[in-house]
Design an enzyme around this catalytic site. Structure first.
Site, PDB file in Angstrom:
ATOM      1  N   SER A 199       0.860  -1.182   0.000  1.00  0.00           N
ATOM      2  CA  SER A 199       0.000   0.000   0.000  1.00  0.00           C
ATOM      3  C   SER A 199       0.898   1.234   0.000  1.00  0.00           C
ATOM      4  O   SER A 199       1.843   1.325  -0.772  1.00  0.00           O
ATOM      5  CB  SER A 199      -0.929  -0.029   1.217  1.00  0.00           C
ATOM      6  OG  SER A 199      -1.786   1.087   1.237  1.00  0.00           O
ATOM      7  N   TYR A 213      -5.674   8.687  -5.636  1.00  0.00           N
ATOM      8  CA  TYR A 213      -4.687   7.662  -5.250  1.00  0.00           C
ATOM      9  C   TYR A 213      -4.991   7.033  -3.887  1.00  0.00           C
ATOM     10  O   TYR A 213      -5.018   5.804  -3.755  1.00  0.00           O
ATOM     11  CB  TYR A 213      -3.302   8.301  -5.244  1.00  0.00           C
ATOM     12  CG  TYR A 213      -2.177   7.403  -4.813  1.00  0.00           C
ATOM     13  CD1 TYR A 213      -1.775   6.327  -5.595  1.00  0.00           C
ATOM     14  CD2 TYR A 213      -1.492   7.648  -3.622  1.00  0.00           C
ATOM     15  CE1 TYR A 213      -0.727   5.507  -5.196  1.00  0.00           C
ATOM     16  CE2 TYR A 213      -0.441   6.840  -3.221  1.00  0.00           C
ATOM     17  CZ  TYR A 213      -0.065   5.765  -4.013  1.00  0.00           C
ATOM     18  OH  TYR A 213       0.975   4.961  -3.616  1.00  0.00           O
ATOM     19  N   LYS A 217      -5.507   2.860  -2.298  1.00  0.00           N
ATOM     20  CA  LYS A 217      -4.576   2.247  -1.356  1.00  0.00           C
ATOM     21  C   LYS A 217      -5.266   1.915  -0.027  1.00  0.00           C
ATOM     22  O   LYS A 217      -4.932   0.926   0.629  1.00  0.00           O
ATOM     23  CB  LYS A 217      -3.379   3.178  -1.119  1.00  0.00           C
ATOM     24  CG  LYS A 217      -2.452   3.299  -2.328  1.00  0.00           C
ATOM     25  CD  LYS A 217      -1.841   1.959  -2.676  1.00  0.00           C
ATOM     26  CE  LYS A 217      -0.791   2.060  -3.771  1.00  0.00           C
ATOM     27  NZ  LYS A 217      -0.143   0.759  -4.077  1.00  0.00           N
TER      28      LYS A 217
END
Length: 359
Positions: A199, A213, A217
């Site tokens: 991650s 983004y 993650k």
């Protein structure tokens, strides 16, 4: 008995009882401290009994997606140093060939093999399943899967193209789901295995510029927690790694379009080297640790965001309990600093616009 003797006796009793009450808090504090020390020692003694047995990398088959560059390539090197057989998975065949040559330099015996497979792990599950099957036919069942394929993008929410939100989830999330789905059945049959999701610290805290983004993650955390609960009875352990900004080709590419606010916030934690990150990640995955963090900032973030995440040992849980209050206090100062950076950048931008209009 004279009146003076009676007075002295009463005074002695009064001093005794008052001294006892004064000392009582200190005595209780010593008892509590002794109890805590004994409890911690007991935890350290029994924690190895509940921790998973470390995976032996010598002779193990390790599959690394996103293994042609950056952290993925360094993870492959680190595993190869310990005698593992490696399957590198990535899209770019040329980069794969170059990465294979670099990894092979770290061989410790003549039997080790590096296999390269070119496929887009986020595009078609049937293709991913097929290439994983080919890899297992050549190098044996997968002992450890490292999901390192990913991409990054930074920009203000309203300026990011809508399609990029979809792309982030496909590459960073589904690009980890598909390879994991392809190896999990065999791992369950063998009742052993390690699965790693790489991650980011942006997967622990949402920051300016990472609206596309960060969610991709963060999703890996939810997947890992649910999967660990399913797989633990089968002696399969999941690790989520949260590396900081790392000196990789992807990071260099991201910096080209990174907003000023994001750059200034990122600079507060510095940049790590992929070799250092790989060493820590591999060690944690081998040990079966659920969380893999880097440096003081990473440790603090992992403790703060642990929530209902599984722990590998009782001592790990105890450390999270003890440090939570302190780390939350420190985090508030960090958040205040980040908000201040964003505010200053906004004021500076508005002043520049006003100056341009006057001209």
């Amino acid at each position: 008995m004279s009146s003076e003797e009676t007075l002295d006796s009463a005074l002695s009793h009064w001093l005794f009882f008052n001294t006892w009450w004064l000392l009582l808090p200190f005595i209780m504090l010593l008892v509590v401290a002794a109890f805590i020390v004994a409890f911690v020692l007991l935890l350290y003694m029994i924690s190895p009994l509940i921790s998973p047995k470390p995976l032996k990398l010598n002779g193990a088959h390790v599959v690394v997606t996103g293994g042609s560059s950056g952290i993925g390539k360094c993870i492959a090197m680190e595993c190869y140093k310990h005698g593992a057989f490696i399957t590198l998975v990535a899209r770019d065949e040329h980069k794969l060939v170059q990465a294979k040559k670099e990894v092979e330099k770290f061989a410790i015996n003549d039997k080790q093999v590096v296999l390269c497979i070119s496929v887009d792990v986020a595009k078609d599950y049937s293709q991913v399943e097929s290439v994983i099957k080919q890899a297992q036919e050549k190098l044996g069942p997968v002992d450890m899967l490292v999901n390192c394929a990913g991409t990054s993008l930074s920009g203000k929410f309203e300026e990011v193209e809508v399609d990029h939100f979809k792309k982030m989830m496909e590459v960073n999330y589904l690009g980890s789901v598909y390879p994991t789905r392809a190896v999990i059945t065999t791992m369950k049959e063998r009742r052993m295995g390690r699965i790693m999701f790489v991650s980011s610290q942006a997967g622990q805290i949402g920051l300016f510029g990472y609206t596309a983004y960060s969610p991709s993650k963060f999703a890996l955390r939810g997947l890992a927690e649910a999967l660990q609960m399913e797989m633990k009875p089968y002696n399969i352990y999941v690790t989520v790694a949260y590396p900081p900004d790392t000196d990789t080709p992807g990071f260099a590419e991201e910096n080209k379009t990174k907003p000023l606010e994001t750059k200034l916030i990122s600079e507060t934690s510095g940049v790590s080297q992929p070799e250092q990150v790989a060493k820590i990640v591999v060690k944690d995955a081998v040990q079966g640790n659920f969380t893999s963090s880097f440096g003081p900032d990473g440790y603090m973030l992992s403790a703060l965001t642990c929530g209902m995440s599984p722990v590998t040992s009782i001592t790990e849980g105890l450390q999270q309990i003890v440090t939570m209050g302190l780390f939350r206090t420190i985090a508030l100062f960090y958040l205040g600093s980040f908000d201040s950076i964003v505010r200053r950048c906004m004021i500076q931008r508005e002043q520049c616009k006003a100056a341009d209009k006057r001209e």
